[in-house]
Design an enzyme around this catalytic site. Structure first.
Site, mmCIF file in Angstrom:
data_model
loop_
_atom_site.group_PDB
_atom_site.id
_atom_site.type_symbol
_atom_site.label_atom_id
_atom_site.label_comp_id
_atom_site.label_asym_id
_atom_site.label_seq_id
_atom_site.Cartn_x
_atom_site.Cartn_y
_atom_site.Cartn_z
ATOM 1 N N GLU A 1 0.847 -1.527 -0.142
ATOM 2 C CA GLU A 1 0.236 -0.058 -0.256
ATOM 3 C C GLU A 1 0.315 1.284 -0.498
ATOM 4 O O GLU A 1 2.140 1.125 0.027
ATOM 5 C CB GLU A 1 -0.745 0.139 1.215
ATOM 6 C CG GLU A 1 -2.123 0.938 1.150
ATOM 7 C CD GLU A 1 -2.769 1.050 0.031
ATOM 8 O OE1 GLU A 1 -2.222 2.003 -0.777
ATOM 9 O OE2 GLU A 1 -3.679 0.729 0.174
ATOM 10 N N ARG B 1 -7.551 1.284 11.783
ATOM 11 C CA ARG B 1 -6.567 1.720 11.652
ATOM 12 C C ARG B 1 -6.010 2.892 10.675
ATOM 13 O O ARG B 1 -7.732 3.105 10.155
ATOM 14 C CB ARG B 1 -5.981 0.274 11.549
ATOM 15 C CG ARG B 1 -6.055 -0.207 10.259
ATOM 16 C CD ARG B 1 -5.250 -1.482 9.425
ATOM 17 N NE ARG B 1 -5.936 -1.908 8.315
ATOM 18 C CZ ARG B 1 -5.424 -1.775 6.696
ATOM 19 N NH1 ARG B 1 -5.016 -0.534 6.802
ATOM 20 N NH2 ARG B 1 -5.899 -2.485 5.911
ATOM 21 N N GLU C 1 -12.567 -4.724 8.673
ATOM 22 C CA GLU C 1 -13.117 -4.451 6.928
ATOM 23 C C GLU C 1 -14.072 -4.071 7.023
ATOM 24 O O GLU C 1 -14.990 -4.800 5.479
ATOM 25 C CB GLU C 1 -12.863 -5.418 5.776
ATOM 26 C CG GLU C 1 -11.020 -5.077 5.567
ATOM 27 C CD GLU C 1 -9.940 -5.924 4.328
ATOM 28 O OE1 GLU C 1 -10.592 -6.761 4.315
ATOM 29 O OE2 GLU C 1 -9.191 -5.800 4.934
ATOM 30 N N ASN D 1 -10.296 4.774 1.482
ATOM 31 C CA ASN D 1 -9.468 4.048 0.113
ATOM 32 C C ASN D 1 -8.520 5.829 -0.577
ATOM 33 O O ASN D 1 -9.736 6.459 -1.041
ATOM 34 C CB ASN D 1 -9.460 3.238 -1.108
ATOM 35 C CG ASN D 1 -8.559 1.360 -0.381
ATOM 36 O OD1 ASN D 1 -6.913 1.897 -0.600
ATOM 37 N ND2 ASN D 1 -9.272 0.977 -0.037
ATOM 38 N N ASP E 1 -9.686 -0.025 -5.145
ATOM 39 C CA ASP E 1 -8.574 0.399 -3.920
ATOM 40 C C ASP E 1 -7.787 2.353 -4.198
ATOM 41 O O ASP E 1 -8.670 2.729 -4.359
ATOM 42 C CB ASP E 1 -7.632 -0.954 -3.975
ATOM 43 C CG ASP E 1 -6.767 -1.174 -2.136
ATOM 44 O OD1 ASP E 1 -6.334 -0.274 -2.180
ATOM 45 O OD2 ASP E 1 -7.544 -1.549 -1.870
#
Length: 290
Positions: free
Chosen positions: A17, A100, A121, A148, A197
């Protein structure tokens, strides 16, 4: 138009990421959230170095005062790459230990915009924040399970944010007080095609979106028109960053996360860093005004 991505660095990230090209370092930095790693890759020399992080790390950006700022699970931390040390700058959502930090972007004014999310999630506990000169502001974009992005238009006027589970990319004006205007839907992606994403904006203002479980990245106009696709030999594409001396090479992080053992055997390069020539250059990432 359809392009093909090629392998740049085999790194085996569980959840790659946050790729960012750091101009002063002339290298690509990115994280592996689940393995608790920060990576630095120099594409010219092939040099690759990594550091362990004390918590899950969603992103890393250079700071104007020197060093780097990293989004760890508990908040924003200053990172000294020479010593491998972390120091908390500001806690984020200390009352939500199951959340997070996930992804972020720095706008032309040096403001850091980032999102939080439920680590499992599922729960809609995520929100977007702005950090500028030591001040943390919670925006009005909230109640999201998986945030995202965001990404910012070249002039710094528009912020694009992603609700991954809803499959949407939305846009809103950036107001001067660290708040955001009303959101407008730009693109909705059918979950059968993948899950949106990390987004990135190129120099022409087009939006690049990575598709998790979709084996591709897509380029959309600000009006939501699909302009082109990039195909990958792996399923989970997480985010694109433009790098290289002219910012004309696109790098993409990927992930092994949620792949079955059988699918991992079919995708031996899952979690690697990929690259392709996008035919357009990116926007330099300014340091965070901390």
């Amino acid at each position: 138009m359809t392009r093909e991505a090629h392998l740049a660095l085999e790194v085996g990230a569980q959840l790659g990421e946050g790729p960012v090209w750091v101009e002063r370092d002339q290298a690509l930095w990115f994280t592996d959230i689940k393995r608790k790693k920060i990576h630095r890759y120099d594409p010219e020399s092939g040099d690759h170095h990594s550091w362990d992080t004390p918590e899950q790390a969603g992103f890393i950006f250079p700071a104007k005062s020197g060093g780097y700022i990293v989004g760890l699970q508990s908040g924003l931390h200053r990172f000294d790459s020479k010593k491998g040390k972390f120091k908390l700058l500001v806690a984020v959502e200390p009352g939500s230990p199951d959340n997070r930090l996930n992804d972020g972007v720095v706008d032309p004014k040096g403001r850091l915009w980032f999102g939080t999310m439920d680590d499992s999630e599922k729960s809609k506990t995520g929100a977007y924040y702005c950090f500028h000169r030591g001040k943390l502001t919670r925006t009005n974009v909230t109640s999201i399970a998986i945030t995202n992005g965001p990404a910012v238009s070249p002039d710094g006027a528009i912020l694009y944010w992603v609700d991954t589970l809803r499959g949407t990319i939305s846009a809103c004006e950036i107001w001067g007080d660290g708040q955001l205007g009303p959101s407008q839907l730009v693109v909705r992606i059918d979950p059968r095609e993948g899950h949106p994403d990390g987004p990135t904006v190129d120099r022409e203002g087009a939006i690049w979106i990575s598709l998790y479980s979709g084996s591709e990245a897509r380029r959309y106009s600000p009006a939501g028109e699909l302009l082109e696709r990039v195909r990958f030999p792996v399923s989970n594409i997480t985010k694109i960053a433009f790098g290289g001396r002219d910012l004309n090479t696109a790098f993409a992080t990927t992930a092994q996360h949620l792949l079955s053992p059988e699918k991992l055997l079919r995708e031996p390069l899952a979690g690697s860093l990929f690259a392709f020539q996008a035919g357009v250059s990116g926007i330099p990432t300014p340091p965070i005004a901390d």
